[in-house]
Design a protein around this motif. Structure first.
Motif, PDB file in Angstrom:
ATOM      1  N   SER A   5     -15.364   9.294  -8.909  1.00  0.00           N
ATOM      2  CA  SER A   5     -14.732   8.689 -10.093  1.00  0.00           C
ATOM      3  C   SER A   5     -13.486   9.462 -10.482  1.00  0.00           C
ATOM      4  O   SER A   5     -12.487   8.884 -10.946  1.00  0.00           O
ATOM      5  N   GLU A   6     -13.516  10.760 -10.299  1.00  0.00           N
ATOM      6  CA  GLU A   6     -12.347  11.575 -10.627  1.00  0.00           C
ATOM      7  C   GLU A   6     -11.202  11.269  -9.653  1.00  0.00           C
ATOM      8  O   GLU A   6     -10.032  11.201 -10.056  1.00  0.00           O
ATOM      9  N   ILE A   7     -11.565  11.077  -8.380  1.00  0.00           N
ATOM     10  CA  ILE A   7     -10.538  10.731  -7.380  1.00  0.00           C
ATOM     11  C   ILE A   7      -9.850   9.422  -7.751  1.00  0.00           C
ATOM     12  O   ILE A   7      -8.615   9.310  -7.725  1.00  0.00           O
ATOM     13  N   VAL A   8     -10.643   8.391  -8.099  1.00  0.00           N
ATOM     14  CA  VAL A   8     -10.093   7.086  -8.467  1.00  0.00           C
ATOM     15  C   VAL A   8      -9.153   7.218  -9.649  1.00  0.00           C
ATOM     16  O   VAL A   8      -8.063   6.631  -9.682  1.00  0.00           O
ATOM     17  N   SER A   9      -9.566   8.004 -10.646  1.00  0.00           N
ATOM     18  CA  SER A   9      -8.747   8.179 -11.853  1.00  0.00           C
ATOM     19  C   SER A   9      -7.407   8.835 -11.531  1.00  0.00           C
ATOM     20  O   SER A   9      -6.348   8.389 -11.984  1.00  0.00           O
ATOM     21  N   VAL A  10      -7.444   9.899 -10.737  1.00  0.00           N
ATOM     22  CA  VAL A  10      -6.209  10.614 -10.388  1.00  0.00           C
ATOM     23  C   VAL A  10      -5.313   9.751  -9.504  1.00  0.00           C
ATOM     24  O   VAL A  10      -4.092   9.693  -9.709  1.00  0.00           O
ATOM     25  N   ILE A  11      -5.914   9.042  -8.526  1.00  0.00           N
ATOM     26  CA  ILE A  11      -5.118   8.202  -7.628  1.00  0.00           C
ATOM     27  C   ILE A  11      -4.441   7.068  -8.402  1.00  0.00           C
ATOM     28  O   ILE A  11      -3.290   6.707  -8.115  1.00  0.00           O
ATOM     29  N   ASP A  12      -5.129   6.497  -9.386  1.00  0.00           N
ATOM     30  CA  ASP A  12      -4.505   5.458 -10.215  1.00  0.00           C
ATOM     31  C   ASP A  12      -3.259   6.002 -10.906  1.00  0.00           C
ATOM     32  O   ASP A  12      -2.226   5.331 -10.999  1.00  0.00           O
ATOM     33  N   LYS A  13      -3.371   7.221 -11.391  1.00  0.00           N
ATOM     34  CA  LYS A  13      -2.235   7.854 -12.065  1.00  0.00           C
ATOM     35  C   LYS A  13      -1.097   8.109 -11.076  1.00  0.00           C
ATOM     36  O   LYS A  13       0.084   7.886 -11.385  1.00  0.00           O
ATOM     37  N   VAL A  14      -1.471   8.547  -9.866  1.00  0.00           N
ATOM     38  CA  VAL A  14      -0.462   8.830  -8.837  1.00  0.00           C
ATOM     39  C   VAL A  14       0.232   7.541  -8.407  1.00  0.00           C
ATOM     40  O   VAL A  14       1.457   7.497  -8.234  1.00  0.00           O
ATOM     41  N   LYS A  15      -0.528   6.466  -8.231  1.00  0.00           N
ATOM     42  CA  LYS A  15       0.056   5.185  -7.836  1.00  0.00           C
ATOM     43  C   LYS A  15       1.044   4.668  -8.884  1.00  0.00           C
ATOM     44  O   LYS A  15       2.078   4.097  -8.550  1.00  0.00           O
ATOM     45  N   GLU A  21      -8.627   2.716   1.406  1.00  0.00           N
ATOM     46  CA  GLU A  21      -8.074   1.357   1.447  1.00  0.00           C
ATOM     47  C   GLU A  21      -8.451   0.552   0.217  1.00  0.00           C
ATOM     48  O   GLU A  21      -7.670  -0.292  -0.237  1.00  0.00           O
ATOM     49  N   GLU A  22      -9.642   0.801  -0.322  1.00  0.00           N
ATOM     50  CA  GLU A  22     -10.039   0.082  -1.533  1.00  0.00           C
ATOM     51  C   GLU A  22      -9.162   0.462  -2.718  1.00  0.00           C
ATOM     52  O   GLU A  22      -9.071  -0.286  -3.691  1.00  0.00           O
ATOM     53  N   MET A  23      -8.532   1.613  -2.650  1.00  0.00           N
ATOM     54  CA  MET A  23      -7.630   2.067  -3.717  1.00  0.00           C
ATOM     55  C   MET A  23      -6.173   1.717  -3.403  1.00  0.00           C
ATOM     56  O   MET A  23      -5.258   2.104  -4.133  1.00  0.00           O
ATOM     57  N   MET A  42       0.835  -1.200   0.000  1.00  0.00           N
ATOM     58  CA  MET A  42       0.000   0.000   0.000  1.00  0.00           C
ATOM     59  C   MET A  42       0.870   1.250   0.000  1.00  0.00           C
ATOM     60  O   MET A  42       2.030   1.218   0.401  1.00  0.00           O
ATOM     61  N   TYR A  43       0.266   2.349  -0.470  1.00  0.00           N
ATOM     62  CA  TYR A  43       0.950   3.636  -0.470  1.00  0.00           C
ATOM     63  C   TYR A  43       0.336   4.522   0.606  1.00  0.00           C
ATOM     64  O   TYR A  43      -0.852   4.416   0.931  1.00  0.00           O
ATOM     65  N   SER A  44       1.139   5.429   1.155  1.00  0.00           N
ATOM     66  CA  SER A  44       0.650   6.327   2.207  1.00  0.00           C
ATOM     67  C   SER A  44       0.333   7.696   1.624  1.00  0.00           C
ATOM     68  O   SER A  44       0.999   8.156   0.689  1.00  0.00           O
ATOM     69  N   ILE A  45      -0.690   8.341   2.187  1.00  0.00           N
ATOM     70  CA  ILE A  45      -1.093   9.666   1.717  1.00  0.00           C
ATOM     71  C   ILE A  45      -1.228  10.595   2.914  1.00  0.00           C
ATOM     72  O   ILE A  45      -1.644  10.178   4.005  1.00  0.00           O
TER      73      ILE A  45
END
Length: 513
Positions: free
Chosen positions: A110-120, A24-26, A1-4
């Motif tokens: 949905s925008e959060i999920v998209s950006v977090i995927d890119k950040v991960k 956590e789901e992300m 997992m990554y920390s934020i």
């Protein structure tokens, strides 16, 4: 997992972002929060999260200034900015300071999920890059430890400094962790597997403490940890680390910790000194931390003190194991105090074992058995292990003698063999031997062959020729003198027996040794 790490000057909005987004789901966990940029900067320096999600407009210190300050120290931390529609002009500035993306208020899941995927994905790229850099730095350190060319050594130090991206060269300390092979083998692990587990554990442990180190496999079962000198003095206690590691990994290791800071260009001296410290393990045993103050440099004798060997062997013949063991313990304790060198201790132990086996009539005539003994003792890493081997042979000798003494005929044969061992240089006849044990010559011949697998004459010849080989090492003795000293009046008869047994004449044998 990554920390934020979350930063927003609106406390209610900060709580909502922390508690209602399913991080956590992300594959994300919230490592901390702050209500302004200055507070965030102080916490981020300690926590060092993978990602910072921060509002752009904040009092005290805004998100852009926070990003600039953090990136100067931790350029691998990824920033995502929160901004309103009326603050969109800040987005270009945010991207210019290395932001991976931005989120508009009010937040859209949905925008959060998209950006977090890119950040991960960016975080993973950073991790891979950093892992590659760490591996390269570790390889450079290993090369430097064993590099002989001075110019090449300086070039390697320069390459290391560039990869470290430190503004000024740092001094380093070194710890060597050495795995006890005897504690690894029962678990079914190889030394290579044990070393891999040890390194993984230390990498995770240091990462959790936000510390960095370079790991170098110096020898089999030995891991070097090169660290910033400041870490050793204030960040943790090695005794606690070692105890925790041994409890988790399930095997024993010894740590030599050199707290004397050195520049990287002197890493060879640092390794040499730490390796010398690790050798103190031979005297103090496995499973502890060794510091420079623990090493007794003024000692290190090669002169073995006298051992009560005759009394020790007498205890064996009297089946007095505890008395024999006590003599061994006291003597080995003395060897530790004198810091007798390992080679001398090993040679002493081998000699005692060989003479003990001769005492119970089990001499190591086969070369492979002698080689096994030498290997088992010289492979010991502590003097305690050597003592244990010698003591085990004492137990074996007493068990053997007990078994023989329970068998009347075996006891009589043992007595005859002992007589031959002690009086081989004298005139020995079957009649003189049979008179000592009150048996007829024929019956003595029969039980001797039954218990030993050889005739009395063959045994006497073997003992005499064995002693003759020892005497032939003395160039001052003539072959005639050697023959007489081992009980042969006829030199020619001695030579013929020696040639038949050894395949060479006494003089030829002497030239070969």
């Amino acid at each position: 997992m990554y920390s934020i790490f979350l930063v927003d000057d609106e406390e209610l909005e900060l709580e909502m972002i922390r508690d209602y987004i399913r991080w956590e789901e992300m594959g994300i966990y919230v490592a901390g929060t702050a209500l302004n940029g200055r507070d965030a900067a102080e916490k981020i320096e300690v926590i060092q999260p993978d990602i910072v999600l921060t509002d752009v407009q904040m009092p005290v210190m805004n998100g852009l200034d926070l990003a600039k300050q953090v990136n100067e120290q931790f350029d691998w931390i990824q920033f995502v900015f929160l901004t309103g529609h009326d603050e969109f002009n800040y987005v270009k500035s945010a991207l210019n300071v290395g932001a991976v993306g931005y989120l508009l208020k009010p937040l859209d899941l949905s925008e959060i999920v998209s950006v977090i995927d890119k950040v991960k994905q960016r975080c993973e790229e950073v991790r891979m890059k950093n892992r590659s850099i760490r591996v390269t730095k570790s390889n450079i350190v290993r090369e430097m430890i064993f590099e002989k060319n001075e110019e090449r050594l300086l070039n390697l130090a320069g390459s290391y400094h560039k990869l470290s991206r430190d503004s000024e060269p740092k001094t380093h300390t070194l710890a060597l962790l050495s795995i006890d092979s005897q504690s690894v083998t029962p678990s079914g692990l190889s030394m290579e597997d044990g070393l891999a587990r040890l390194q993984t554990y230390m990498e995770e442990w240091l990462a959790d403490k936000k510390l960095q180190a370079d790991f170098v496999v110096c020898r089999e079962g030995e891991l070097g940890i090169l660290m910033d000198a400041a870490y050793h003095l204030s960040w943790f206690t090695w005794e606690d680390v070692l105890k925790e590691m041994q409890g988790t990994l399930g095997f024993t290791m010894t740590a030599a910790v050199n707290e004397e800071p050195e520049e990287l260009s002197r890493v060879q001296d640092l390794y040499r000194e730490t390796r010398f410290m690790l050798e103190e393990m031979f005297y103090v045993g496995n499973g502890r931390v060794i510091y420079a103050k623990d090493v007794q440099r003024q000692l290190g004798s090669r002169q073995i003190p006298p051992f009560q060997e005759a009394a020790y062997f007498e205890d064996i013949h009297q089946l007095a194991l505890e008395e024999a063991a006590q003599k061994l313990r006291e003597f080995f304790s003395r060897l530790v105090k004198l810091r007798i060198t390992k080679s001398e201790v090993c040679d002493f132990a081998i000699g005692v074992v060989e003479r003990l086996l001769e005492q119970i009539h089990e001499p190591m005539t086969e070369s492979h058995r002698r080689a096994e003994l030498y290997q088992s003792i010289y492979q010991c890493r502590t003097i305690m292990e050597i003592e244990a081997i010698v003591l085990e042979f004492a137990r074996h000798a007493i068990d053997t003698l007990e078994h023989r003494f329970m068998d009347k005929n075996a006891r009589l044969v043992h007595q005859v063999r002992t007589t031959i061992d002690q009086t081989f240089h004298q005139a020995i006849t079957i009649n003189s031997l049979s008179d000592q044990v009150y048996l007829s010559p024929n019956y003595l011949r029969s039980i001797f062959k039954e218990k030993t697998g050889m005739t009395i004459h063959d045994y006497l010849t073997r003992i005499r020729l064995s002693k003759a080989k020892e005497l032939l090492a003395d160039d001052s003795l003539k072959v005639q003198d050697v023959a007489q000293r081992v009980g042969y009046e006829s030199t020619s008869y001695f030579i013929s027996l020696f040639l038949k047994s050894q395949g060479v004449t006494p003089n030829e044998y002497r030239k070969s040794i």
